[in-house]
Design a protein around this motif. Structure first.
Motif, PDB file in Angstrom:
ATOM      1  N   ARG A   2     -50.069  16.812 -50.476  1.00  0.00           N
ATOM      2  CA  ARG A   2     -49.362  16.220 -49.349  1.00  0.00           C
ATOM      3  C   ARG A   2     -47.867  16.113 -49.664  1.00  0.00           C
ATOM      4  O   ARG A   2     -47.468  15.961 -50.823  1.00  0.00           O
ATOM      5  CB  ARG A   2     -49.940  14.840 -49.034  1.00  0.00           C
ATOM      6  CG  ARG A   2     -51.354  14.910 -48.478  1.00  0.00           C
ATOM      7  CD  ARG A   2     -51.999  13.551 -48.351  1.00  0.00           C
ATOM      8  NE  ARG A   2     -52.303  12.983 -49.657  1.00  0.00           N
ATOM      9  CZ  ARG A   2     -53.134  11.950 -49.850  1.00  0.00           C
ATOM     10  NH1 ARG A   2     -53.746  11.410 -48.812  1.00  0.00           N
ATOM     11  NH2 ARG A   2     -53.357  11.479 -51.055  1.00  0.00           N
ATOM     12  N   TYR A   3     -47.059  16.144 -48.615  1.00  0.00           N
ATOM     13  CA  TYR A   3     -45.609  16.050 -48.741  1.00  0.00           C
ATOM     14  C   TYR A   3     -45.086  14.913 -47.862  1.00  0.00           C
ATOM     15  O   TYR A   3     -45.692  14.575 -46.841  1.00  0.00           O
ATOM     16  CB  TYR A   3     -44.937  17.365 -48.342  1.00  0.00           C
ATOM     17  CG  TYR A   3     -45.043  18.437 -49.421  1.00  0.00           C
ATOM     18  CD1 TYR A   3     -43.928  18.823 -50.157  1.00  0.00           C
ATOM     19  CD2 TYR A   3     -46.272  19.041 -49.699  1.00  0.00           C
ATOM     20  CE1 TYR A   3     -44.036  19.798 -51.146  1.00  0.00           C
ATOM     21  CE2 TYR A   3     -46.380  20.005 -50.685  1.00  0.00           C
ATOM     22  CZ  TYR A   3     -45.253  20.383 -51.396  1.00  0.00           C
ATOM     23  OH  TYR A   3     -45.354  21.331 -52.384  1.00  0.00           O
ATOM     24  N   LYS A  61     -47.182  23.179 -45.341  1.00  0.00           N
ATOM     25  CA  LYS A  61     -47.389  21.981 -46.161  1.00  0.00           C
ATOM     26  C   LYS A  61     -47.808  20.801 -45.276  1.00  0.00           C
ATOM     27  O   LYS A  61     -47.293  20.634 -44.171  1.00  0.00           O
ATOM     28  CB  LYS A  61     -46.120  21.648 -46.945  1.00  0.00           C
ATOM     29  CG  LYS A  61     -45.683  22.790 -47.869  1.00  0.00           C
ATOM     30  CD  LYS A  61     -44.557  22.371 -48.777  1.00  0.00           C
ATOM     31  CE  LYS A  61     -44.002  23.555 -49.580  1.00  0.00           C
ATOM     32  NZ  LYS A  61     -45.012  24.240 -50.387  1.00  0.00           N
ATOM     33  N   GLU A  62     -48.757  20.027 -45.777  1.00  0.00           N
ATOM     34  CA  GLU A  62     -49.237  18.861 -45.041  1.00  0.00           C
ATOM     35  C   GLU A  62     -48.211  17.738 -45.153  1.00  0.00           C
ATOM     36  O   GLU A  62     -47.955  17.230 -46.244  1.00  0.00           O
ATOM     37  CB  GLU A  62     -50.578  18.390 -45.592  1.00  0.00           C
ATOM     38  CG  GLU A  62     -51.108  17.143 -44.897  1.00  0.00           C
ATOM     39  CD  GLU A  62     -52.344  16.567 -45.563  1.00  0.00           C
ATOM     40  OE1 GLU A  62     -52.719  15.425 -45.222  1.00  0.00           O
ATOM     41  OE2 GLU A  62     -52.911  17.247 -46.453  1.00  0.00           O
ATOM     42  N   ILE A  63     -47.618  17.338 -44.041  1.00  0.00           N
ATOM     43  CA  ILE A  63     -46.618  16.263 -44.033  1.00  0.00           C
ATOM     44  C   ILE A  63     -47.330  14.957 -43.711  1.00  0.00           C
ATOM     45  O   ILE A  63     -47.862  14.767 -42.615  1.00  0.00           O
ATOM     46  CB  ILE A  63     -45.503  16.525 -43.010  1.00  0.00           C
ATOM     47  CG1 ILE A  63     -44.905  17.923 -43.202  1.00  0.00           C
ATOM     48  CG2 ILE A  63     -44.438  15.439 -43.126  1.00  0.00           C
ATOM     49  CD1 ILE A  63     -44.219  18.136 -44.526  1.00  0.00           C
ATOM     50  N   ALA A  64     -47.321  14.036 -44.661  1.00  0.00           N
ATOM     51  CA  ALA A  64     -48.074  12.792 -44.505  1.00  0.00           C
ATOM     52  C   ALA A  64     -47.266  11.692 -43.838  1.00  0.00           C
ATOM     53  O   ALA A  64     -47.838  10.778 -43.236  1.00  0.00           O
ATOM     54  CB  ALA A  64     -48.562  12.308 -45.876  1.00  0.00           C
TER      55      ALA A  64
END
Length: 321
Positions: A2-3, A61-64
């Motif tokens: 996660r990013y 990218k998974e943006i949290a």
């Protein structure tokens, strides 16, 4: 992986980057001018636009979420900026404004807290349990990290080192007080003190750097002139070191930290600043406290607040960094 989007709101610039949860990388760093004189709504728009561009440079990218660092004082629980002398905000719900615009959860903390937290997580203060930091830019902020947690105090005001009084009848500060450290050693005030001396007759090459337009003198130009051998600029930097040294000595006596990290453009002064600063601290502070404390320049110039804002989100969301 996660990013998290880290946002560092400064008096002059907004810096945004997308940070890996494990601290392994930062991508999509964007820098835009704050332009606070255009109003809070315009600043929020620039934050959101920069965040979107940053995320666009991190495809797949998974943006949290979003971590935001802002000048304060502020309320970390409600996400409201209570007052910013250098931006002119009052009761500004910054966290929720950014969160709603981006459709992501967000956190808010003091910008200086974030910069020091970033240096603790990935920079000069890695591995230390007791850290105090100063951020020197448009103003002077500070942050305190104890055993991996930011110390906020009873009402989120802890760490306002720039508003430590070093001269009770001294220069007026933007906060309304007199004699604050910020009124002497922030970037604009370093430049202002240099210009005042030149206008009073000091012999210096600084006017040549700005073709005689003294209003264009900056702290960075003062450092450059000092490096180039200008005796008056050297005097201004050494005087700044003495003023900072008085403040840092008080911090060391009170908190007994392992590391004092100094972030911001002032680090460009290098040994010209840090050697006399350390000497002044050694002269003023208790020896057992000085002996265990390293006074270091930050290792994350320009992005410490971004790293730290992301780390604050990680800490509050998942419990550890």
């Amino acid at each position: 992986m996660r990013y998290i989007v880290g946002v560092d709101v400064g008096g002059t610039n907004i810096v945004v980057g997308t940070v890996a949860q494990d601290g392994s990388e930062i991508v999509g760093v964007e820098t835009v001018p704050t332009m606070a004189d255009q109003g809070a709504d315009a600043v929020v728009d620039r934050i959101v636009e920069a965040a979107r561009r940053s995320m666009a440079r991190a495809p797949g990218k998974e943006i949290a979420g979003v971590g935001i660092g802002s000048p304060g004082p502020l309320d970390t629980k409600t996400g409201v900026v209570l007052l910013t002398p250098n931006l002119g905000w009052h009761n500004m719900p910054l966290r929720d404004r950014v969160s709603e615009a981006l459709g992501l959860p967000a956190t808010l903390d003091n910008d200086a807290n974030c910069a020091v937290y970033g240096e603790w997580w990935r920079g000069a203060a890695r591995g230390a349990d007791y850290v105090v930091g100063l951020t020197i830019g448009t103003g002077i902020g500070g942050g305190i990290v104890l055993h991996g947690d930011i110390y906020h105090g009873a009402s989120d005001i802890a760490g306002e080192i720039g508003h430590m009084t070093i001269d009770s009848t001294g220069r007026r500060c933007n906060c309304g007080n007199y004699g604050c450290l910020e009124a002497y050693a922030s970037g604009p005030q370093i430049a202002a003190r240099a210009v005042e001396g030149i206008e009073a007759g000091a012999d210096s090459t600084l006017p040549r750097y700005v073709e005689g337009h003294l209003g264009k003198v900056t702290a960075q130009l003062v450092y450059q002139a000092a490096h180039d051998g200008d005796e008056y600029a050297l005097e201004v930097v050494r005087d700044t070191a003495r003023l900072l040294g008085a403040g840092v000595a008080s911090i060391i006596n009170i908190f007994n930290p392992q590391v004092v990290v100094i972030c911001g453009g002032v680090t460009l002064a290098g040994d010209t600043l840090f050697v006399p600063l350390r000497s002044e601290v050694k002269r003023r502070a208790f020896k057992p406290a000085v002996d265990v404390c390293r006074i270091l320049p930050g290792e994350l110039p320009g992005t410490a607040g971004v790293w730290g804002a992301a780390a604050v989100f990680i800490k509050r969301t998942w419990g550890r960094v």
